[in-house]
Motif scaffolding. Sequence first.
Motif, PDB file in Angstrom:
ATOM      1  N   ASP A  46      18.933   9.330   5.690  1.00 52.48           N
ATOM      2  CA  ASP A  46      19.782   8.924   6.815  1.00 52.48           C
ATOM      3  C   ASP A  46      21.224   8.738   6.342  1.00 52.48           C
ATOM      4  N   SER A  47      22.151   9.475   6.984  1.00 54.01           N
ATOM      5  CA  SER A  47      23.580   9.361   6.682  1.00 54.01           C
ATOM      6  C   SER A  47      23.911   9.669   5.228  1.00 54.01           C
ATOM      7  N   SER A  48      23.091  10.478   4.598  1.00 52.32           N
ATOM      8  CA  SER A  48      23.295  10.913   3.223  1.00 52.32           C
ATOM      9  C   SER A  48      22.553  12.231   3.029  1.00 52.32           C
ATOM     10  N   PRO A  49      22.860  12.984   1.983  1.00 52.65           N
ATOM     11  CA  PRO A  49      22.241  14.304   1.806  1.00 52.65           C
ATOM     12  C   PRO A  49      20.727  14.226   1.646  1.00 52.65           C
ATOM     13  N   ASN A  50      20.051  15.239   2.159  1.00 51.28           N
ATOM     14  CA  ASN A  50      18.604  15.347   1.962  1.00 51.28           C
ATOM     15  C   ASN A  50      18.287  15.740   0.527  1.00 51.28           C
ATOM     16  N   TYR A  51      17.042  15.477   0.126  1.00 48.95           N
ATOM     17  CA  TYR A  51      16.557  15.910  -1.181  1.00 48.95           C
ATOM     18  C   TYR A  51      15.539  17.044  -1.017  1.00 48.95           C
ATOM     19  N   LEU A  52      15.629  18.035  -1.886  1.00 48.83           N
ATOM     20  CA  LEU A  52      14.578  19.035  -2.040  1.00 48.83           C
ATOM     21  C   LEU A  52      14.318  19.172  -3.531  1.00 48.83           C
ATOM     22  N   TYR A  53      13.118  18.792  -3.947  1.00 43.27           N
ATOM     23  CA  TYR A  53      12.729  18.849  -5.352  1.00 43.27           C
ATOM     24  C   TYR A  53      11.720  19.974  -5.555  1.00 43.27           C
ATOM     25  N   LEU A  54      12.036  20.912  -6.439  1.00 44.19           N
ATOM     26  CA  LEU A  54      11.127  22.011  -6.752  1.00 44.19           C
ATOM     27  C   LEU A  54      10.191  21.596  -7.885  1.00 44.19           C
ATOM     28  N   ASN A  55       8.907  21.837  -7.673  1.00 45.20           N
ATOM     29  CA  ASN A  55       7.874  21.463  -8.639  1.00 45.20           C
ATOM     30  C   ASN A  55       7.895  22.427  -9.827  1.00 45.20           C
ATOM     31  N   LYS A  56       8.099  21.892 -11.024  1.00 48.22           N
ATOM     32  CA  LYS A  56       8.120  22.715 -12.233  1.00 48.22           C
ATOM     33  C   LYS A  56       6.731  23.018 -12.773  1.00 48.22           C
ATOM     34  N   GLY A  57       5.725  22.299 -12.271  1.00 47.13           N
ATOM     35  CA  GLY A  57       4.358  22.534 -12.728  1.00 47.13           C
ATOM     36  C   GLY A  57       3.968  21.762 -13.961  1.00 47.13           C
ATOM     37  N   ASN A  58       4.856  20.904 -14.452  1.00 50.24           N
ATOM     38  CA  ASN A  58       4.556  20.115 -15.658  1.00 50.24           C
ATOM     39  C   ASN A  58       4.671  18.620 -15.403  1.00 50.24           C
ATOM     40  N   GLY A  59       4.581  18.243 -14.126  1.00 53.77           N
ATOM     41  CA  GLY A  59       4.695  16.831 -13.766  1.00 53.77           C
ATOM     42  C   GLY A  59       6.111  16.394 -13.466  1.00 53.77           C
ATOM     43  N   THR A  60       7.067  17.330 -13.512  1.00 57.93           N
ATOM     44  CA  THR A  60       8.448  16.997 -13.204  1.00 57.93           C
ATOM     45  C   THR A  60       8.973  17.922 -12.115  1.00 57.93           C
ATOM     46  N   ASP A  99      15.890  19.057  -9.060  1.00 54.09           N
ATOM     47  CA  ASP A  99      16.638  18.717  -7.859  1.00 54.09           C
ATOM     48  C   ASP A  99      17.398  19.952  -7.379  1.00 54.09           C
ATOM     49  N   ALA A 100      16.902  20.567  -6.302  1.00 54.52           N
ATOM     50  CA  ALA A 100      17.512  21.778  -5.746  1.00 54.52           C
ATOM     51  C   ALA A 100      18.171  21.494  -4.405  1.00 54.52           C
ATOM     52  N   SER A 101      18.477  20.238  -4.140  1.00 55.38           N
ATOM     53  CA  SER A 101      18.907  19.814  -2.814  1.00 55.38           C
ATOM     54  C   SER A 101      20.101  20.612  -2.294  1.00 55.38           C
ATOM     55  N   PHE A 102      21.150  20.687  -3.088  1.00 53.39           N
ATOM     56  CA  PHE A 102      22.375  21.328  -2.601  1.00 53.39           C
ATOM     57  C   PHE A 102      22.312  22.846  -2.715  1.00 53.39           C
ATOM     58  N   TYR A 103      21.897  23.367  -3.844  1.00 55.59           N
ATOM     59  CA  TYR A 103      21.915  24.826  -3.962  1.00 55.59           C
ATOM     60  C   TYR A 103      20.835  25.502  -3.127  1.00 55.59           C
ATOM     61  N   SER A 104      19.843  24.734  -2.661  1.00 56.90           N
ATOM     62  CA  SER A 104      18.842  25.292  -1.755  1.00 56.90           C
ATOM     63  C   SER A 104      19.369  25.416  -0.329  1.00 56.90           C
ATOM     64  N   GLY A 105      20.407  24.633   0.002  1.00 56.92           N
ATOM     65  CA  GLY A 105      20.951  24.629   1.350  1.00 56.92           C
ATOM     66  C   GLY A 105      20.371  23.569   2.251  1.00 56.92           C
ATOM     67  N   PHE A 106      19.495  22.718   1.733  1.00 55.48           N
ATOM     68  CA  PHE A 106      18.826  21.727   2.569  1.00 55.48           C
ATOM     69  C   PHE A 106      19.544  20.389   2.599  1.00 55.48           C
ATOM     70  N   ALA A 107      20.477  20.143   1.712  1.00 51.52           N
ATOM     71  CA  ALA A 107      21.089  18.817   1.599  1.00 51.52           C
ATOM     72  C   ALA A 107      21.927  18.456   2.816  1.00 51.52           C
ATOM     73  N   VAL A 108      22.665  19.437   3.373  1.00 51.15           N
ATOM     74  CA  VAL A 108      23.594  19.165   4.469  1.00 51.15           C
ATOM     75  C   VAL A 108      23.451  20.241   5.536  1.00 51.15           C
ATOM     76  N   ASN A 109      24.104  20.020   6.700  1.00 48.18           N
ATOM     77  CA  ASN A 109      24.023  21.008   7.773  1.00 48.18           C
ATOM     78  C   ASN A 109      25.013  22.148   7.529  1.00 48.18           C
ATOM     79  N   GLN A 110      25.106  23.088   8.481  1.00 48.73           N
ATOM     80  CA  GLN A 110      25.923  24.274   8.253  1.00 48.73           C
ATOM     81  C   GLN A 110      27.419  23.973   8.211  1.00 48.73           C
TER      82      GLN A 110
END
Length: 291
Positions: A52-66, A69-80
């Motif tokens: 809320d009122s801050s950028p969204n998070y999108l975390y890509l699963n590396k498959g090793n328990g970690t 953070d792909a929030s901004f370069y994925s395009g999901f952090a903010v609107n157009q």
Amino acid sequence: MPDHLFHNNGDGTFTDVSEKAGVADERRYYGFSSTFVDVNNDGKVDLIVTDDSSPNYLYLNKGNGTFEDASFYSGFAVNQDSHESANMGLGVGDYRNNGMVDLYTTSFSDDYKPLFRNDGDGNFSEIANEMGIAEVTYPFLGWATEFIDYDNDGWKDIMNLNGHLLTEVEHHDWGTTYNERPLLFHNLNHGAKFEVVPAVEGTGLADVISARGAAFGDLFNDGKIDVVVNCMDHTPVLLRNVNADKNHWVGLAFIGGPKSPRDAIGATVYLTSGGDPPARRRDEQRELHVV
């Protein structure tokens, strides 16, 4: 407060692995909704968090328990417009039936609600305005949302449940109200556009309530998705789906194996109907309704 991720130890206890996994939310954004879903089709569930009122998070699963953070370069952090939104609700669904999950978030009034199209490899484009569902949402304060195929035509639609926070909002010239009706957007031309389903008097879409949350599912085992709405200062509201469609449906019960989740979260199902190419569908629920 920061976000927390708890690892199931398998013995009835949990371990906080937020920092170890890379999802500790050091910026302490105002987290609202979250879900695990595979956004890049690599077989590993990723983590999405609306803020809320801050950028969204999108975390890509590396498959090793970690996670990465792909929030901004994925395009999901903010609107157009590169603006942060008051993101609250989170809908996940494949509205184009192309095997890639798209994302939709609700936000505060005086702002439109973003639709994020999955362009592949975990990249998203925010296209609410181009899809015809931006302007109409400005007066509404949205909470729960989901991609649902309300008319069983095989294509995911979008539903929002709304209600303002301020009880005195109607005493100001702000163009909105405390109690608000739901919004339902119909998927047109195989995901090319959406249109607003009219709020016909006497139907659930004309009900004005101050919604805060909702659950979506087939309550009556008739192949139609119903909605249970949690409201402020009101009893829960049941919106029974009585759409007079004549399409077929199928229910699938997902049961995991001895070394996988018992509810089979993350499972992928391929269906072929009427000679069409296989439609890849994903769902976090045990029952999946498709044509």
